[in-house]
Design a protein around this motif. Structure first.
Motif, mmCIF file in Angstrom:
data_model
loop_
_atom_site.group_PDB
_atom_site.id
_atom_site.type_symbol
_atom_site.label_atom_id
_atom_site.label_comp_id
_atom_site.label_asym_id
_atom_site.label_seq_id
_atom_site.Cartn_x
_atom_site.Cartn_y
_atom_site.Cartn_z
ATOM 1 N N GLU A 170 45.450 32.732 42.481
ATOM 2 C CA GLU A 170 45.733 34.265 41.795
ATOM 3 C C GLU A 170 45.226 33.911 40.349
ATOM 4 N N SER A 171 44.622 35.049 40.022
ATOM 5 C CA SER A 171 44.174 35.070 38.673
ATOM 6 C C SER A 171 45.260 35.163 37.536
ATOM 7 N N PRO A 172 45.049 34.477 36.213
ATOM 8 C CA PRO A 172 46.213 34.410 35.348
ATOM 9 C C PRO A 172 46.148 35.670 34.618
ATOM 10 N N LEU A 173 45.192 36.873 34.899
ATOM 11 C CA LEU A 173 45.265 38.324 34.231
ATOM 12 C C LEU A 173 45.690 39.148 35.068
ATOM 13 N N ASN A 174 46.958 39.935 34.759
ATOM 14 C CA ASN A 174 47.256 40.563 35.479
ATOM 15 C C ASN A 174 46.547 42.245 35.223
ATOM 16 N N ILE A 175 45.971 42.738 36.459
ATOM 17 C CA ILE A 175 45.170 43.957 36.154
ATOM 18 C C ILE A 175 45.784 44.876 37.339
ATOM 19 N N HIS A 176 46.198 46.010 36.864
ATOM 20 C CA HIS A 176 46.770 47.350 37.733
ATOM 21 C C HIS A 176 45.660 48.392 37.553
ATOM 22 N N LEU B 273 27.818 55.206 35.322
ATOM 23 C CA LEU B 273 28.100 54.352 36.620
ATOM 24 C C LEU B 273 28.930 55.326 37.543
ATOM 25 N N ARG B 274 28.530 55.197 38.876
ATOM 26 C CA ARG B 274 29.173 55.537 40.033
ATOM 27 C C ARG B 274 30.706 55.157 39.951
ATOM 28 N N THR B 275 31.736 55.813 40.534
ATOM 29 C CA THR B 275 32.912 55.549 40.250
ATOM 30 C C THR B 275 33.385 54.112 40.872
ATOM 31 N N GLU B 276 32.499 53.710 41.983
ATOM 32 C CA GLU B 276 33.091 52.419 42.686
ATOM 33 C C GLU B 276 32.272 51.290 41.668
ATOM 34 N N THR B 277 31.175 51.496 41.301
ATOM 35 C CA THR B 277 30.502 50.373 40.647
ATOM 36 C C THR B 277 31.344 50.273 39.137
ATOM 37 N N ALA B 278 31.671 51.502 38.589
ATOM 38 C CA ALA B 278 32.424 51.266 37.462
ATOM 39 C C ALA B 278 33.649 50.436 37.582
ATOM 40 N N ALA B 279 34.375 50.526 38.502
ATOM 41 C CA ALA B 279 35.507 50.016 38.926
ATOM 42 C C ALA B 279 35.388 48.299 39.123
ATOM 43 N N ILE B 280 34.470 48.234 39.870
ATOM 44 C CA ILE B 280 34.300 46.568 39.982
ATOM 45 C C ILE B 280 33.339 45.992 38.762
ATOM 46 N N SER B 281 32.818 46.830 38.105
ATOM 47 C CA SER B 281 32.146 46.093 37.015
ATOM 48 C C SER B 281 33.128 45.959 35.877
ATOM 49 N N ALA B 282 33.896 46.843 35.548
ATOM 50 C CA ALA B 282 35.267 46.654 34.623
ATOM 51 C C ALA B 282 35.984 45.494 35.162
ATOM 52 N N ILE B 283 36.491 45.550 36.322
ATOM 53 C CA ILE B 283 37.400 44.430 36.741
ATOM 54 C C ILE B 283 36.607 42.851 36.649
ATOM 55 N N THR B 284 35.253 42.948 36.881
ATOM 56 C CA THR B 284 34.656 41.772 36.668
ATOM 57 C C THR B 284 34.592 41.240 35.320
ATOM 58 N N ALA B 285 34.195 42.161 34.338
ATOM 59 C CA ALA B 285 34.264 42.173 32.751
ATOM 60 C C ALA B 285 35.604 41.320 32.360
ATOM 61 N N LEU B 286 36.669 42.004 32.949
ATOM 62 C CA LEU B 286 38.087 41.495 32.397
ATOM 63 C C LEU B 286 38.283 40.229 32.783
ATOM 64 N N GLN B 287 38.012 40.124 34.028
ATOM 65 C CA GLN B 287 38.090 38.670 34.832
ATOM 66 C C GLN B 287 37.391 37.586 33.955
ATOM 67 N N ALA B 288 35.969 37.976 33.542
ATOM 68 C CA ALA B 288 35.064 37.011 32.763
ATOM 69 C C ALA B 288 35.566 36.540 31.542
ATOM 70 N N ILE B 289 36.161 37.551 30.891
ATOM 71 C CA ILE B 289 36.419 37.436 29.589
ATOM 72 C C ILE B 289 37.914 36.988 29.265
ATOM 73 N N HIS B 290 38.605 37.266 30.146
ATOM 74 C CA HIS B 290 40.081 36.922 30.012
ATOM 75 C C HIS B 290 40.924 36.341 31.331
ATOM 76 N N GLY B 291 40.242 36.423 32.462
ATOM 77 C CA GLY B 291 40.972 35.717 33.649
ATOM 78 C C GLY B 291 40.362 34.743 34.044
ATOM 79 N N ASP B 292 39.688 34.458 35.394
ATOM 80 C CA ASP B 292 39.373 33.091 35.925
ATOM 81 C C ASP B 292 37.799 33.151 36.319
ATOM 82 N N LEU B 293 37.068 33.932 36.087
ATOM 83 C CA LEU B 293 35.806 33.902 36.450
ATOM 84 C C LEU B 293 34.820 33.071 35.553
#
Length: 242
Positions: free
Chosen positions: A75-81, A222-242
């Motif tokens: 599990e990621s240390p970053l909680n994302i809802h 960005l398309r809605t699906e691209t926006a969601a995945i890009s934002a989550i990836t950015a959050l995980q890369a900066i603050h999570g476990d990517l």
């Protein structure tokens, strides 16, 4: 051959025998054509996984014997809802699948002004069940032993006004603040993504009045699906476990 990971929605314990669900049985016996004694991994969302072997295999019944309990957490240390505006076609399935793979903790499908789907309560229930299955399948694939919570589709206004100690972020291509400059607290982030066509000006105003920060990933729309995945990836890369 890769060891199959199977979700089982019941308590699991070492040395017990369990009859797998009809869906799991069909997948193992009729799609993968597994044999008796073949190894599998089971999980039920309690945070552990259970190594097992198949003690009985037929077209309509598969029984597994549990050999060991393993405490494995990825599990990621970053909680994302994620609050995701519902879109037509398979876009919503795709967003849920990839969001689960990327480690989100919760997903709430949102009914917005530009939501392209108009359903009654019964059909929304079927959609919800479908999205839960998508999340389970994603957990089976990516190795997660904790199921993210897939909330029932919720009206936009209800969700943005829920109490939370997470930072609230709305993705918008015309926002002044860059996504990379956002400071995420230990409690995590509540991420709001619009449907096809985006949010209306009134909805953006409502989010700002409810404490959401409007941020952008870059100058492109960005398309809605691209926006969601890009934002989550950015959050995980900066603050999570990517």
């Amino acid at each position: 051959m890769r060891t199959s990971r199977i979700f089982h929605p019941q308590p699991l314990s070492v040395d017990s025998q369990i009859t797998l669900t009809a869906e799991a049985t069909n997948h193992l016996a009729n799609v993968l054509r597994v044999k008796e004694q073949q190894a599998v991994v089971l999980f039920n969302g309690d945070g552990n996984e259970y190594s097992a072997h198949l003690s009985e295999v037929s077209k309509r019944k598969v029984v597994a014997t549990i050999d060991a309990k393993l405490s494995i957490s990825i599990e990621s240390p970053l909680n994302i809802h994620l609050g995701q505006g519902v879109s037509r076609g398979d876009r919503m399935d795709w967003v849920i699948q990839k969001s689960v793979e990327l480690g989100v903790s919760e997903i709430t499908p949102l009914i917005t002004e530009r939501c392209g789907i108009k359903l009654n309560q019964q059909r929304w229930q079927k959609k919800h069940e479908q999205w839960q299955k998508v999340a389970i399948s994603a957990c089976e694939q990516c190795g997660r032993n904790v199921l993210p919570q897939i909330h029932f589709p919720t009206p936009f206004n209800d969700w943005i006004n829920l109490s939370t100690n997470q930072i609230r972020l709305t993705l918008h291509p015309r926002a002044e603040q860059a996504f990379r400059h956002v400071s995420i607290p230990p409690t995590g982030a509540r991420l709001l993504i619009g449907p096809e066509g985006g949010f209306t000006d009134q909805e953006i105003y409502q989010t700002e009045q409810s404490g959401f920060y409007t941020v952008q990933l870059g100058p492109r729309v960005l398309r809605t699906e691209t926006a969601a995945i890009s934002a989550i990836t950015a959050l995980q890369a900066i603050h999570g476990d990517l």
